[in-house]
Design a protein around this motif. Sequence first.
Motif, PDB file in Angstrom:
ATOM      1  N   GLU A 198      72.041  21.641  42.535  1.00 29.09           N
ATOM      2  CA  GLU A 198      71.802  21.265  41.148  1.00 29.09           C
ATOM      3  C   GLU A 198      70.753  20.152  41.140  1.00 29.09           C
TER       4      GLU A 198
ATOM      5  N   PHE B  29      69.207  18.488  38.641  1.00 31.43           N
ATOM      6  CA  PHE B  29      69.118  17.395  37.673  1.00 31.43           C
ATOM      7  C   PHE B  29      70.018  16.241  38.096  1.00 31.43           C
ATOM      8  N   TYR B  30      71.259  16.573  38.376  1.00 28.15           N
ATOM      9  CA  TYR B  30      72.195  15.529  38.818  1.00 28.15           C
ATOM     10  C   TYR B  30      72.218  15.407  40.342  1.00 28.15           C
TER      11      TYR B  30
ATOM     12  N   LEU C 217      73.434  17.544  42.874  1.00 20.96           N
ATOM     13  CA  LEU C 217      74.744  17.842  43.446  1.00 20.96           C
ATOM     14  C   LEU C 217      74.621  19.109  44.286  1.00 20.96           C
TER      15      LEU C 217
ATOM     16  N   ALA D  93      79.948  22.677  47.046  1.00 23.40           N
ATOM     17  CA  ALA D  93      81.097  21.935  47.571  1.00 23.40           C
ATOM     18  C   ALA D  93      81.177  21.951  49.096  1.00 23.40           C
TER      19      ALA D  93
END
Lengths: 458, 558
Positions: free
Chosen positions: A79, A81-82, A84, A87
């Motif tokens: 991701e 934008f943030y 991340l 998991a």
Amino acid sequence: MNIQNQTSGSAPPKIAVISHAHPSISKGGAEIAAATLFRGLQELKVPAVFIAAVPWAKRGHLKLGAGEHAVFYDPERYEHFYHLASADVPIQLSRVIEQTGAQVLNFHHFLNLGLNSVRAASALPGRCTVMTLHELLSICHHHGQMLKRPGLSLCNAASASSCATCFPEFEWRRFELRYDLFRDVYAGIDTFVSPSVFLSDRTVAWGVPRERMHVVENGLANATPEQCTPSAERRKFVFGYFGQINPFKGVEVILRAAERLGSMVEAEKFEIRLHGNLIGQTDIFREKLERLSNTLPFLKFLGPYENEQVSELMGRCDYVVVPSIWWENSPVVIQEAYAVGRPVICTGIGGMAEKVRDGVSGLHFERGDAESLLQAMLRAADVTTHARLQAGLPRPISAADMAREYLKVFDRIDVLSPGLEAEAVGLNVPKPITQTGAPKQQNVPGEQAAKIRKKAGY
Amino acid sequence: MIASHQSGFTAQNPHVNAGADTASPEDRPAANAALLRTLSDLQDQAKELLGEPLRPQSDNFAGYIEAVTVDSAGHIWVAGWIRRSLGCQFSVVIADRQKYAGAMSVICYDRADLAPGDQAMFGIICTDWRPSSDTDEVFLFLGPELKPFLRAVRPLPKLGGELLTERFAEARLNHTQGQADALQALLLDAQNWLPKTAQIAGFTVEAAVEELLVLPGFGSLVQGWVVSPAKPVAQFSLRLGQRVLRGVPGSLSLRPRPDLATAYPRTPRLLERAGFTVVTRGVLYSEDITHPVLKVHFEDGTSVNVSIDANAVRRIGHAVPVDDVLRLYPGIAAEEFFEDFANALRADTIKRLRSVVMVKSPEQNQRYVIVAVPSHSSDAYLLADGVARHVSSEGEACSVMLMADQSCDRGQLPVLADAIEAQTGRRCGVCLVEQADKPLWALPAVLAATGAERFLFMAKDVFLDQLSWRAVLTGLKAEGDALLSLRYRDGGTPAAFVWTKKAFDAWSHTTKHPLGIRHCAGLTDKAISLPGYARTAVALLPSNRLFENVDQQSVFGP
């Protein structure tokens, strides 16, 4: 933490240099700097491992050396934008850290690994975390370049509202959340390293406390100067560009200066060599590059090059030109130029202006101003000037020098040793809670760290 | 948008009126009635022939039925070819596993692919026989002798509505015998909903439907244009599937369409009233929303049908926001029919809002964290990261359910669930609802699937900081039926709440939620505020204006 002067009987903590990429897969500045540090630590016989993020699809191309490990990620599930990662990435990274027994975790960039991996690693007990910044991505979503969209004017400070102006597709609230996420993750990091004062200042102004910020120049793995004959003795001055030719690198400025030079009688004593691969360029740029390199006899587009060739190719030039229209941080190309004894003509902003002292180790010109670049080149095309600038070049630091500087930074982190000691005697050390409420599951007392965080307002 | 000729259709085909026995439109009802009488007589004669033996001897083979259709008025239309000398009207006995009496009237015309002794035919059969999908071998024996027979091709193709009128136009243009006007009158019958009948109307009329907003339980709003130089338009009606929706008297509004001037340069007065909007009403279920046809009624009592592009059909609240109704009909809330409209819209909306599809079945747990997934992919990742991190600290105390809607990236949902499962070590359920920003209607079904007795619900686009997470998770672990709520930073409505299923269900059963509420708004005011606050990635948009009107009508009362 005393890594350099370990007392007899206690093994020095193992250092993990954690890179967002592996040099066998890509050769960007950050991964090269990380690999150089790892090499320097090895030269100093400091226990260290190198952990790199590698795309799953590139597994077959990966070449791991001794002490090197990989964490695999899927770019499609990252991701941006943030920042991340999926998991599995923090799980892999934590596992590798635990398996290698690394205690000092030095991240070089968070990209690809994700802030969630940084957070997971910094929460591992008995570790301290150091983040080396390589550009402004924490501050700026626009490729970390602090250039405003769409006009690409320089940005001096980020804010949720101004960032939302650059990205009208996002509401300002989203930028606030982004900032808060960075703040939250960075609260768990013990100290920061920046390769330039410029980047350090920007990051401090953005929110990282100055007490936790250190400046350490990137080293060069091969800092031995090439023995090249200065072309000035051959009655021509050769100016070289090296690196990716993308819209932010300012090669367009060189082309415009070359066009202007083409109409001048002085053109015969110039040669301009462009080395690099075209990335993200428009057809208009490509056509212009082709037209000018076909019509201007002193302009040569020589295409991509291997990193191993750079010293030799730079050695054939008298000057290296760095015309970036963004701030830059600590461009490796400048150190590479210094390493072969070549002064640099660069845009007088940001990390370039810091690394190249105007009139001492090179010349500055106005950002994006072809006439200013041309005037700098005309001034530079002088034997006396060239000799004077060559005499003012700093000596690039080696991998071992870089590692020594990093060890000094690690030594200043005083939260680890007491923690290790506490762990060694089986103390049940209470977990400190940062002001945001996140338990820092590390060894403490950590009073120093808590003080720093409190001072920082986290 | 300027409608092109292609978007409507034309009756200006110069050949349409070229038949030898052209009748004026006013004569059509009479021609129509005369033909039906003739056919009725012939069918009676055929009934007397049903006892006769039928033998399809090859010497008597007289042609083929190549295609067939049953129109909405119950007439069977056939196309095929027939031996030239046999005539145009017959009593017939149809053999399709059993015998059926019937009467057939066709017009005949020459077709290049046929032998000189044969002619193409197009016409009507009055009979109780109906072609079906399992129709195998069908013979039509022509009276009165019942020796010549027509055979149906196998399988027997169905002639679509538009093809039917096109085939008739071709037959009428070239016909050499038969009652073309009478057949045309039957095709144009007001009971008939064959599309594109304007092609055979005999006068110019062009029209197109640009938007057809459909509301099951009520009817529709139709917006389009019509250019009819010869006849003033009186009203519209609509057919959807098998349902006919009548134009509501007084709801027809006409307006200028200057954008059509290029297509119709010499009709300025017509264009001043070419645009129309009309409300149609009738029994309508969602499964009826197929094959739309508009009927344009003229002041002289005649009508033509216009086929409607399927792309123009939009279900209110599903394909278009409900406020699009106000764009077509700004004053709808003041109309007498609005109460019915509001009730239908409320019923249709709630039916959809209650639907829950389990994408990944949840595990059973007494305590649950149910979170609405943000529409923006980046925000969804951030949410999953936060949920995973904070819920994992609760161990096995609670489980997680993601509530997503169609605005989410469906392919991302398993990734989000994976992220949560990886950190919590527990199964993460995923369900799809109609609108995650209107969760109160779907929550009972979601809760029933989880086995939750106490739950935390986080509204769409809501993010919590550490303090707020701690507050809501502490609330989740607490006991008692009190409603605990966490508000947005700027106050206003709850962004997240903790409650027991029992108390929530009881409240839901006794509360008529207004449609206009979003997220957790509308919860009882008796909530205990939790410390901290929630943040949102996007601005909280005001409710739909039309829902406010509907709520005023249906919930709050006038």
